[in-house]
Design a protein around this motif. Structure first.
Motif, mmCIF file in Angstrom:
data_model
loop_
_atom_site.group_PDB
_atom_site.id
_atom_site.type_symbol
_atom_site.label_atom_id
_atom_site.label_comp_id
_atom_site.label_asym_id
_atom_site.label_seq_id
_atom_site.Cartn_x
_atom_site.Cartn_y
_atom_site.Cartn_z
ATOM 1 N N LYS A 73 109.802 30.705 -1.037
ATOM 2 C CA LYS A 73 109.000 29.694 -0.345
ATOM 3 C C LYS A 73 108.861 29.975 1.152
ATOM 4 C CE LYS A 73 108.678 24.658 0.154
ATOM 5 N NZ LYS A 73 109.273 23.388 -0.220
ATOM 6 N N TYR A 74 109.930 30.446 1.787
ATOM 7 C CA TYR A 74 109.961 30.528 3.247
ATOM 8 C C TYR A 74 109.919 31.937 3.823
ATOM 9 C CZ TYR A 74 111.254 25.625 2.845
ATOM 10 O OH TYR A 74 111.260 24.299 2.547
ATOM 11 N N ALA A 75 109.970 32.971 3.002
ATOM 12 C CA ALA A 75 110.029 34.337 3.530
ATOM 13 C C ALA A 75 108.937 35.200 2.912
ATOM 14 C CB ALA A 75 111.394 34.948 3.231
ATOM 15 N N PRO A 76 108.491 36.199 3.681
ATOM 16 C CA PRO A 76 107.580 37.168 3.073
ATOM 17 C C PRO A 76 108.306 37.874 1.930
ATOM 18 C CG PRO A 76 107.807 37.558 5.441
ATOM 19 C CD PRO A 76 108.797 36.510 5.072
ATOM 20 N N ARG A 77 107.569 38.302 0.978
ATOM 21 C CA ARG A 77 108.250 38.911 -0.160
ATOM 22 C C ARG A 77 108.627 40.343 0.097
ATOM 23 N NH1 ARG A 77 103.569 37.740 -4.388
ATOM 24 N NH2 ARG A 77 103.161 36.010 -3.072
ATOM 25 N N PRO A 78 109.476 40.942 -0.697
ATOM 26 C CA PRO A 78 110.287 40.404 -1.779
ATOM 27 C C PRO A 78 111.630 39.865 -1.273
ATOM 28 C CG PRO A 78 110.603 42.754 -1.683
ATOM 29 C CD PRO A 78 109.608 42.399 -0.585
ATOM 30 N N ASP A 96 116.451 38.070 2.278
ATOM 31 C CA ASP A 96 114.999 38.046 2.458
ATOM 32 C C ASP A 96 114.687 38.557 3.856
ATOM 33 O OD1 ASP A 96 114.567 35.811 4.421
ATOM 34 O OD2 ASP A 96 115.384 34.585 2.797
ATOM 35 N N SER A 97 113.422 38.859 4.107
ATOM 36 C CA SER A 97 113.028 39.519 5.352
ATOM 37 C C SER A 97 112.717 38.562 6.499
ATOM 38 C CB SER A 97 111.819 40.417 5.105
ATOM 39 O OG SER A 97 110.734 39.639 4.636
ATOM 40 N N SER A 98 112.780 37.261 6.263
ATOM 41 C CA SER A 98 112.502 36.303 7.331
ATOM 42 C C SER A 98 113.664 36.243 8.316
ATOM 43 C CB SER A 98 112.268 34.905 6.754
ATOM 44 O OG SER A 98 112.157 33.957 7.795
ATOM 45 N N THR A 99 113.329 36.210 9.603
ATOM 46 C CA THR A 99 114.379 36.088 10.622
ATOM 47 C C THR A 99 114.712 34.624 10.913
ATOM 48 O OG1 THR A 99 112.717 36.192 12.358
ATOM 49 C CG2 THR A 99 113.767 38.271 11.717
ATOM 50 N N ALA A 100 113.905 33.698 10.397
ATOM 51 C CA ALA A 100 114.158 32.267 10.618
ATOM 52 C C ALA A 100 115.379 31.836 9.801
ATOM 53 C CB ALA A 100 112.940 31.441 10.211
#
Length: 157
Positions: A73-78, A96-100
């Motif tokens: 839901k919150y991160a770019p895939r995969p 996941d790749s999101s830094t948030a």
């Protein structure tokens, strides 16, 4: 399924670990992530002889579902799901790749939604969020067998 274990898989796994990882990209993969967890824990019990309670089986699938859902839901895939068996517990880790960093909200029965991490923290023995060189990793650990002292999450007083 390919698991890593010590050289002799029939020897005691104290101090050893068993692991499986898989990448997931779409929302339909959430069910596949739960199926991976179920199959992995079934094999941990059948092949390696480690006890896995029915409660642990259900709670691990719940934690996998919540963490993979959040990553989707919150991160770019995969996202990458890893399950490790260490010292009588299973560590569920999702990268996941999101830094948030996720917001861990306190209990609020009036809030609609956003209870996933609250649930994960309630059923887990431990919970950690780590920044990675790229993205972040969330890890929750759950006991494989129910705590004889009666605490369903296996926490020590």
């Amino acid at each position: 399924m390919d698991y890593r274990a010590g050289d002799d898989e029939r020897k005691s796994l104290v101090g050893e670990f068993i692991s499986v990882s898989e990448a997931f990209e779409g929302s339909a993969d959430i069910a596949a992530a739960r199926a991976l967890a179920r199959s992995f824990l079934t094999d941990v019990q059948a092949v390696h002889g480690l006890p896995v309670s029915g409660r642990a089986m259900g709670m691990v699938q719940l934690v996998v579902s919540e963490l993979v859902t959040n990553a989707r839901k919150y991160a770019p895939r995969p996202c990458l799901l890893t399950l490790d068996i260490r010292n009588g517990a299973v560590e569920v880790s999702v990268w996941d790749s999101s830094t948030a960093m996720p917001a861990v909200l306190g209990p609020d029965p009036a809030r609609v939604g956003q209870h996933g991490l609250e649930i994960v923290m309630a059923v887990s023995q431990s919970f950690k969020i780590h920044r990675e060189p790229v993205g972040k990793r969330i890890t929750a650990a759950l006991q494989l067998a129910d705590d004889p002292g009666g605490d369903p999450a296996g926490r020590q007083p």
